[in-house]
Design an enzyme around this catalytic site. Sequence first.
Site, PDB file in Angstrom:
ATOM      1  N   GLY A  46      53.151  37.004  47.718  1.00  0.00           N
ATOM      2  CA  GLY A  46      52.245  38.533  47.018  1.00  0.00           C
ATOM      3  C   GLY A  46      51.307  38.670  47.494  1.00  0.00           C
ATOM      4  O   GLY A  46      50.957  37.890  48.457  1.00  0.00           O
ATOM      5  N   GLN A  51      42.802  42.287  48.580  1.00  0.00           N
ATOM      6  CA  GLN A  51      43.150  40.799  49.743  1.00  0.00           C
ATOM      7  C   GLN A  51      42.813  41.747  51.003  1.00  0.00           C
ATOM      8  O   GLN A  51      42.452  41.424  51.917  1.00  0.00           O
ATOM      9  CB  GLN A  51      44.232  40.430  49.293  1.00  0.00           C
ATOM     10  CG  GLN A  51      44.294  39.627  48.328  1.00  0.00           C
ATOM     11  CD  GLN A  51      45.343  38.917  48.530  1.00  0.00           C
ATOM     12  OE1 GLN A  51      46.686  39.143  47.415  1.00  0.00           O
ATOM     13  NE2 GLN A  51      44.707  37.528  48.879  1.00  0.00           N
ATOM     14  N   CYS A  90      47.016  30.754  48.159  1.00  0.00           N
ATOM     15  CA  CYS A  90      46.899  32.117  48.451  1.00  0.00           C
ATOM     16  C   CYS A  90      46.267  32.896  49.920  1.00  0.00           C
ATOM     17  O   CYS A  90      45.787  31.910  50.382  1.00  0.00           O
ATOM     18  CB  CYS A  90      45.862  32.741  47.578  1.00  0.00           C
ATOM     19  SG  CYS A  90      45.165  33.950  47.465  1.00  0.00           S
ATOM     20  N   LEU A  91      46.886  33.338  50.429  1.00  0.00           N
ATOM     21  CA  LEU A  91      46.863  34.028  51.433  1.00  0.00           C
ATOM     22  C   LEU A  91      44.533  34.111  51.902  1.00  0.00           C
ATOM     23  O   LEU A  91      44.700  34.392  53.114  1.00  0.00           O
ATOM     24  CB  LEU A  91      47.484  35.731  52.003  1.00  0.00           C
ATOM     25  CG  LEU A  91      49.364  35.006  51.992  1.00  0.00           C
ATOM     26  CD1 LEU A  91      49.530  36.709  52.153  1.00  0.00           C
ATOM     27  CD2 LEU A  91      48.911  34.624  53.443  1.00  0.00           C
ATOM     28  N   HIS A 132      49.483  35.775  39.349  1.00  0.00           N
ATOM     29  CA  HIS A 132      48.614  35.366  40.619  1.00  0.00           C
ATOM     30  C   HIS A 132      48.493  36.782  41.009  1.00  0.00           C
ATOM     31  O   HIS A 132      46.626  37.291  41.520  1.00  0.00           O
ATOM     32  CB  HIS A 132      49.313  34.436  41.443  1.00  0.00           C
ATOM     33  CG  HIS A 132      48.145  34.873  42.703  1.00  0.00           C
ATOM     34  ND1 HIS A 132      47.453  33.273  42.972  1.00  0.00           N
ATOM     35  CD2 HIS A 132      47.607  35.166  43.958  1.00  0.00           C
ATOM     36  CE1 HIS A 132      47.071  32.929  44.307  1.00  0.00           C
ATOM     37  NE2 HIS A 132      47.478  34.448  44.977  1.00  0.00           N
ATOM     38  N   GLU A 133      49.627  37.545  41.328  1.00  0.00           N
ATOM     39  CA  GLU A 133      48.368  38.704  41.560  1.00  0.00           C
ATOM     40  C   GLU A 133      47.821  39.888  40.957  1.00  0.00           C
ATOM     41  O   GLU A 133      47.106  40.264  41.431  1.00  0.00           O
ATOM     42  CB  GLU A 133      50.033  40.061  42.868  1.00  0.00           C
ATOM     43  CG  GLU A 133      50.523  39.278  43.797  1.00  0.00           C
ATOM     44  CD  GLU A 133      49.730  38.417  44.550  1.00  0.00           C
ATOM     45  OE1 GLU A 133      48.204  39.186  45.255  1.00  0.00           O
ATOM     46  OE2 GLU A 133      49.970  37.139  45.600  1.00  0.00           O
ATOM     47  N   HIS A 136      44.316  38.932  40.496  1.00  0.00           N
ATOM     48  CA  HIS A 136      43.671  39.274  42.014  1.00  0.00           C
ATOM     49  C   HIS A 136      42.849  40.840  41.734  1.00  0.00           C
ATOM     50  O   HIS A 136      42.353  41.351  41.347  1.00  0.00           O
ATOM     51  CB  HIS A 136      44.426  40.418  43.580  1.00  0.00           C
ATOM     52  CG  HIS A 136      44.659  38.244  44.082  1.00  0.00           C
ATOM     53  ND1 HIS A 136      43.393  38.051  44.238  1.00  0.00           N
ATOM     54  CD2 HIS A 136      45.866  38.004  44.603  1.00  0.00           C
ATOM     55  CE1 HIS A 136      43.877  36.860  45.043  1.00  0.00           C
ATOM     56  NE2 HIS A 136      45.081  36.537  45.130  1.00  0.00           N
TER      57      HIS A 136
END
Length: 167
Positions: A46, A51, A90-91, A132-133, A136
Amino acid sequence: MALRKILTDRDPVLHKTSRPVTNFDDRLYDLLDDLKETLANAGGAGLAAPQVGILRRCVIVVDENDEMLELVNPEVIERSEEIQDGFEGCLSVPGMWGMVERPMRVKVRAQDRTGAFFEAEGAGIVARCFCHEIDHLDGHLFTELTDHLYTQKELDEMMEAEEGKKR
């Protein structure tokens, strides 16, 4: 379409609340296309607009069919009482993992790129990704929900030890 730079957890943008999308136009289409390309290149599950430095309420989540689902202005409208514990990464926090508790099932309401409303449900990893997304978009990282961050090496060692116990 273009690859965008993924910000890391030290960037203050990741700790700010995103604004709702109100214009469903070419700029939004370009952002969604760029998010998809960036996510595909990074190999994650995701990606949220903050991000890549854009404080708009847009996320891409890979669903159970490996399709990229676009969610504009998403909100969780239902969550199961059943909980899942699992390692999350996480990226924007490369090479680090933490044990995070999330609902086993989640239903979200969102808009598509044209502004039409829809609902989507996910279980397991997809529910985890939705939560999670969307976190953000509210300026939160998974690191706030874990007691300890593990490196990839520590995680691999833990998995090997668990495998050894099963034999």
